[in-house]
Motif scaffolding. Structure first.
Motif, PDB file in Angstrom:
ATOM      1  N   ALA A 192       0.800  -1.245  -0.153  1.00  0.00           N
ATOM      2  CA  ALA A 192       0.051   0.012   0.048  1.00  0.00           C
ATOM      3  C   ALA A 192       0.836   1.092  -0.011  1.00  0.00           C
ATOM      4  O   ALA A 192       2.035   1.296   0.651  1.00  0.00           O
ATOM      5  CB  ALA A 192      -0.900   0.014   1.137  1.00  0.00           C
ATOM      6  N   LEU A 193       0.543   2.297  -0.682  1.00  0.00           N
ATOM      7  CA  LEU A 193       1.197   3.542  -0.911  1.00  0.00           C
ATOM      8  C   LEU A 193       0.317   4.553  -0.393  1.00  0.00           C
ATOM      9  O   LEU A 193      -0.907   4.309  -0.725  1.00  0.00           O
ATOM     10  CB  LEU A 193       1.742   3.842  -2.265  1.00  0.00           C
ATOM     11  CG  LEU A 193       2.623   2.924  -2.879  1.00  0.00           C
ATOM     12  CD1 LEU A 193       2.798   3.163  -4.408  1.00  0.00           C
ATOM     13  CD2 LEU A 193       3.941   2.891  -2.043  1.00  0.00           C
ATOM     14  N   GLN A 194       0.582   5.659   0.103  1.00  0.00           N
ATOM     15  CA  GLN A 194      -0.277   6.807   0.359  1.00  0.00           C
ATOM     16  C   GLN A 194       0.290   8.148  -0.186  1.00  0.00           C
ATOM     17  O   GLN A 194       1.273   8.426  -0.231  1.00  0.00           O
ATOM     18  CB  GLN A 194      -0.515   6.761   1.915  1.00  0.00           C
ATOM     19  CG  GLN A 194      -1.563   7.853   2.665  1.00  0.00           C
ATOM     20  CD  GLN A 194      -1.456   7.752   4.004  1.00  0.00           C
ATOM     21  OE1 GLN A 194      -0.919   7.110   4.690  1.00  0.00           O
ATOM     22  NE2 GLN A 194      -2.308   8.788   4.466  1.00  0.00           N
ATOM     23  N   LEU A 195      -0.865   8.604  -0.722  1.00  0.00           N
ATOM     24  CA  LEU A 195      -0.632   9.981  -1.269  1.00  0.00           C
ATOM     25  C   LEU A 195      -0.703  11.247  -0.348  1.00  0.00           C
ATOM     26  O   LEU A 195      -1.568  11.215   0.645  1.00  0.00           O
ATOM     27  CB  LEU A 195      -1.551  10.210  -2.527  1.00  0.00           C
ATOM     28  CG  LEU A 195      -1.410   9.287  -3.558  1.00  0.00           C
ATOM     29  CD1 LEU A 195      -2.890   9.184  -4.432  1.00  0.00           C
ATOM     30  CD2 LEU A 195      -0.495   9.688  -4.545  1.00  0.00           C
ATOM     31  N   MET A 196       0.202  12.070  -0.418  1.00  0.00           N
ATOM     32  CA  MET A 196       0.106  13.248   0.598  1.00  0.00           C
ATOM     33  C   MET A 196      -0.139  14.412   0.126  1.00  0.00           C
ATOM     34  O   MET A 196       0.154  14.673  -1.082  1.00  0.00           O
ATOM     35  CB  MET A 196       1.714  13.078   1.441  1.00  0.00           C
ATOM     36  CG  MET A 196       2.274  11.933   1.831  1.00  0.00           C
ATOM     37  SD  MET A 196       1.402  11.284   3.210  1.00  0.00           S
ATOM     38  CE  MET A 196       2.116  12.343   4.174  1.00  0.00           C
ATOM     39  N   ASP A 197      -0.698  15.337   0.868  1.00  0.00           N
ATOM     40  CA  ASP A 197      -0.576  16.744   0.543  1.00  0.00           C
ATOM     41  C   ASP A 197      -1.134  17.126  -0.492  1.00  0.00           C
ATOM     42  O   ASP A 197      -1.001  17.191  -1.704  1.00  0.00           O
ATOM     43  CB  ASP A 197       0.938  17.435   0.410  1.00  0.00           C
ATOM     44  CG  ASP A 197       1.607  17.430   1.570  1.00  0.00           C
ATOM     45  OD1 ASP A 197       2.765  16.834   1.499  1.00  0.00           O
ATOM     46  OD2 ASP A 197       1.146  17.082   2.598  1.00  0.00           O
ATOM     47  N   PRO A 198      -2.693  16.971  -0.551  1.00  0.00           N
ATOM     48  CA  PRO A 198      -3.487  17.264  -1.789  1.00  0.00           C
ATOM     49  C   PRO A 198      -3.528  18.579  -2.348  1.00  0.00           C
ATOM     50  O   PRO A 198      -3.425  19.388  -1.403  1.00  0.00           O
ATOM     51  CB  PRO A 198      -4.954  17.045  -1.473  1.00  0.00           C
ATOM     52  CG  PRO A 198      -4.780  16.715   0.292  1.00  0.00           C
ATOM     53  CD  PRO A 198      -3.384  16.740   0.474  1.00  0.00           C
ATOM     54  N   GLU A 199      -3.723  18.732  -3.567  1.00  0.00           N
ATOM     55  CA  GLU A 199      -3.721  20.312  -4.071  1.00  0.00           C
ATOM     56  C   GLU A 199      -5.066  20.491  -4.150  1.00  0.00           C
ATOM     57  O   GLU A 199      -6.105  19.832  -3.636  1.00  0.00           O
ATOM     58  CB  GLU A 199      -3.217  20.111  -5.607  1.00  0.00           C
ATOM     59  CG  GLU A 199      -1.822  19.622  -5.656  1.00  0.00           C
ATOM     60  CD  GLU A 199      -1.106  20.558  -6.293  1.00  0.00           C
ATOM     61  OE1 GLU A 199      -1.341  21.647  -6.580  1.00  0.00           O
ATOM     62  OE2 GLU A 199       0.061  20.101  -6.573  1.00  0.00           O
TER      63      GLU A 199
END
Lengths: 345, 393
Positions: A85-92
């Protein structure tokens, strides 16, 4: 049909179990009715493979078509490889307006910019999951379809699940994902397992969590009716409270099937009876691994049957709480402090 | 095997046998209940039992299988006879007659486990050993009278406080309704405490009412160091999912766990509404978002159930975008309708867009009306209306 396509088809046929063959081929839909009729599914797999090869030659199918078949099979049975699993950070700002066609175009164009020879196939499954199959090549060779990477992502969520990815290719995929989903960074979520559904349910909180509530659930009453009213259990209240605490820590009903949890210890050795080890300055490195067919279920059972005292240690209950199964434990500060958990990255 | 032999086999020398009680089980032929009364036996002094016993009436609680021994009489014949039961117990097994057990339960109060019954019996047996029977009975009754008198006084005091509380509460409620100033009565400690208690009950009732109308509900956890908030969602009068949040209050206010799906920005809302200072604004905003999401999800579900002829081309987990394919009768063209729900706190779309090969169709008055219909009514109802008007199949 060239050699690589033939090999790919043979490999796929080996992977698909005999009883799944007919429905998968029907779903693929690339065979005409007559061809489908001509396949006799009671024959051996080897014979069927030869027959299918012949049909594909007849239809002049290319690797592209064969990869569709593989993708259908993997989507139906995602449990045969390890998922990370990977997590995306800091949404635009505009992360919520990413819709499917936009994502597809962006992802393909970004990945093609980064690596010239790559074969990408994107498909949306009925449960809103976007499946991507990537076959990697490099500047000199064509994409290798025998070692594809699968990526699963639900739009509007920050989680991405990937299978086998070498460390060389990981940054390329990460960049493409980050740019096309409108986030700023991506990191490893420290969660891995064989069952995609399990790790997905854990992260998206799709299992039944139990919270303290004023209004008790009717399930408790059902338990009481079941047992014999003439039997008075001396420790019934204690057992019920243990059950409740175990359910609050791990969840109720069917839990996601994790297979393992790994704790990497980098703490100082602490044991008063063993002076030589305690006196060492550097950390005592140790890896503790819990393995089970259904880890969360067994941990919950430990707590509810009284083998482990409740409230349980936060190290074990952070598996469902934080949604990860790889922890690095370090000392908070040097000296006589208690061990605290400080997960890496 | 005679009874004496069996009695001696009981209790290996190293097992801690705490005491022996020989109990009288009177056989009452009328109501078939056994009554249990304490006997007076020292350890090792055995008597042969000869009473009938009604096994069904005996309630037996057993815990650990080891180290339990019970000596029973064999049940022969009926008639009213005194039976004696020898029990060697090490706090693990007890045979109790039902009526006496109930009496003991009443005396024991809340603690109704088998162990507590055993200890009560033990105390009773010990006390009976030291006092002669007749005098003790009178003294017992006198003591009971005193205890009941004290209890009566306590209850009367409680009733009085309760009545004062009710008066204060009604004045508080009236004060809130009329927005008058508080009448300052005698400012004694007692009245201040009562005032506080009245306010407390008022707040609890308010919270309960809030819960009943489908708002969120809050309870204390971890001995006051945290709260658990339950947010209920509903759409068109039907209750849907309930979401929970556990919030730590000490040392800092932060969310410890929740079961809200990851596409609802809980942390973002907490920052926006400054959860530390204004918890209520945060909870209201979160409740609004969750209810809107549940509403949109429910609309999609109803649309799929009620309008099978309309094809859903695209949707997503947040239900913030919906692309539908309509079939227009007679014209044999398809209309692609895109609904954007960019405001995630609302159930209605912010933008509706039609695409059709036939340009005239999408510009016609009829479809302009459909456009406003879709902007203002929930999608499943709008589609029913459009079907009734004959615009779509």
């Amino acid at each position: 049909m060239d050699d690589s396509a033939r090999r790919l088809l043979q490999r796929i046929m080996r992977r698909i179990p005999a009883q799944m063959l007919k429905p998968t081929l029907d779903k693929w839909g690339r065979l005409t009715a007559a061809q489908r009729q001509s396949m006799d599914f009671t024959e051996s797999k080897w014979a069927l493979t030869e027959k299918l090869l012949a049909i594909c030659e007849e239809n002049e199918m290319t690797v592209k078509h064969i990869t569709e078949l593989e993708m259908i099979h993997v989507i139906e049975n995602p449990d045969h490889c390890m998922w990370y699993a990977l997590q995306l950070m800091d949404p635009e700002e505009d992360v919520h307006s990413v819709e499917l066609t936009q994502f597809k175009e962006q992802f393909k164009s970004h990945l093609r910019e980064l690596i010239r020879h790559v074969s990408i196939k994107i498909k949306k499954h009925t449960d809103e999951a976007v499946w991507i199959r990537i076959a990697w090549g490099d500047s000199f060779s064509r994409p290798n379809h025998l070692k594809p990477t699968y990526v699963v992502h639900h739009l509007q969520t920050p989680y991405v699940f990937v299978t086998s990815l070498t460390s060389k290719l990981k940054p390329l995929l990460s960049q493409a994902l980050v740019l096309s989903t409108r986030y700023q960074a991506i990191k490893d979520a420290s969660l891995s397992g064989r069952k995609l559904t399990a790790i997905r349910d854990l992260l998206m909180r799709q299992y039944q969590q139990v919270f303290p509530t004023k209004y008790p659930s009717p399930l408790a009453e059902n338990d009481q009716n079941a047992s014999n009213i003439l039997i008075n259990k001396e420790q019934a209240e204690l057992a019920a409270s243990r059950h409740q605490k175990a359910r609050e820590a791990f969840g109720d009903g069917m839990l996601p099937q994790l297979q393992s949890a790994v704790y990497k210890l980098e703490t100082k050795f602490r044991d008063h009876t063993n002076k030589t080890m305690t006196e060492r300055e550097e950390a005592f490195r140790c890896v503790v691994k819990f393995a089970s067919t259904n880890l969360l279920e067994s941990l919950r059972h430990c707590a509810s049957s009284g083998i482990a005292s409740t409230p349980g240690t936060s190290l074990l209950s952070s598996i469902p709480l934080k949604g990860r199964n790889y922890f690095v434990i370090t000392d908070n500060s040097p000296g006589p402090s208690s061990q605290t958990r400080q997960p890496s990255n | 095997m005679s009874w004496n032999e069996e009695a001696q086999n009981v209790g290996a020398p190293d097992e801690p046998v705490l005491s022996t009680v020989s109990v009288d089980l009177r056989w009452d032929a009328d109501d078939r209940h056994g009554r249990l009364e304490g006997g007076d036996e020292r350890q090792g002094n055995w008597k042969a039992p000869h009473a009938p016993v009604c096994h069904q009436e005996l309630l037996c609680g057993s815990l650990t299988p080891s180290r339990q021994s019970v000596v029973e009489s064999d049940g022969h014949g009926g008639g009213q006879q005194d039976g004696k039961y020898h029990i060697v117990y090490n706090r693990e097994v007890l045979l109790v007659g039902r009526v006496h057990r109930d009496r003991l339960l009443a005396a024991a109060g809340e603690d109704s486990g088998v162990l507590s019954l055993l200890s009560l019996l033990e105390v009773q047996a010990r006390s009976r050993r030291t006092q002669p029977q007749q005098q003790s009975r009178v003294k017992e009754l006198k003591a009971k009278i005193e205890a009941l008198k004290v209890q009566k006084q306590q209850l009367e005091a409680e009733i009085e406080t309760h009545q004062n509380l009710q008066k204060l509460r009604s004045s508080l409620d009236k004060q809130c309704a009329d927005e008058e100033d508080v009448e300052m009565e005698e400012v004694s400690e007692n009245s201040q405490l009562l005032r506080l208690m009245a306010r407390h009950t008022q707040l609890k009732d308010l919270l309960h009412a809030h819960h009943l109308i489908g708002g969120y509900d809050v309870i204390k956890t971890r001995q006051g160091k945290g709260v658990c908030v339950s947010l209920a969602t509903a759409y068109e009068g039907v209750y849907l999912d309930t979401y929970n949040l556990e919030i730590d209050l000490k040392p800092t206010v932060k969310i410890s766990r929740h079961n809200i799906p990851p596409f609802i920005p809980v942390n973002g809302l907490a920052e926006e509404n400054d959860m530390q200072v204004n918890m209520r604004a945060f909870l209201d905003a979160l409740s609004q978002h969750l209810n809107a999401f549940a509403g949109r999800k429910q609309q999609l579900k109803l649309l799929k159930e009620q309008h099978k002829s309309v094809e859903v081309m695209e949707s997503n987990v947040l239900c913030s975008i919906l692309v539908l394919m309509f079939k227009v009768p007679r014209a044999k063209t398809a209309v692609l309708c895109t609904l954007d729900y960019t405001d995630h706190s609302r159930c209605l779309p912010t933008r509706v867009h039609f695409e059709c090969e036939d340009k005239q169709l999408s510009d016609s008055d009829q479809w302009k009306k459909n456009h406003s219909l879709l902007m203002e009514t929930p999608v499943h109802k709008a589609l029913t209306a459009m079907k009734n008007m004959g615009d779509i199949v």
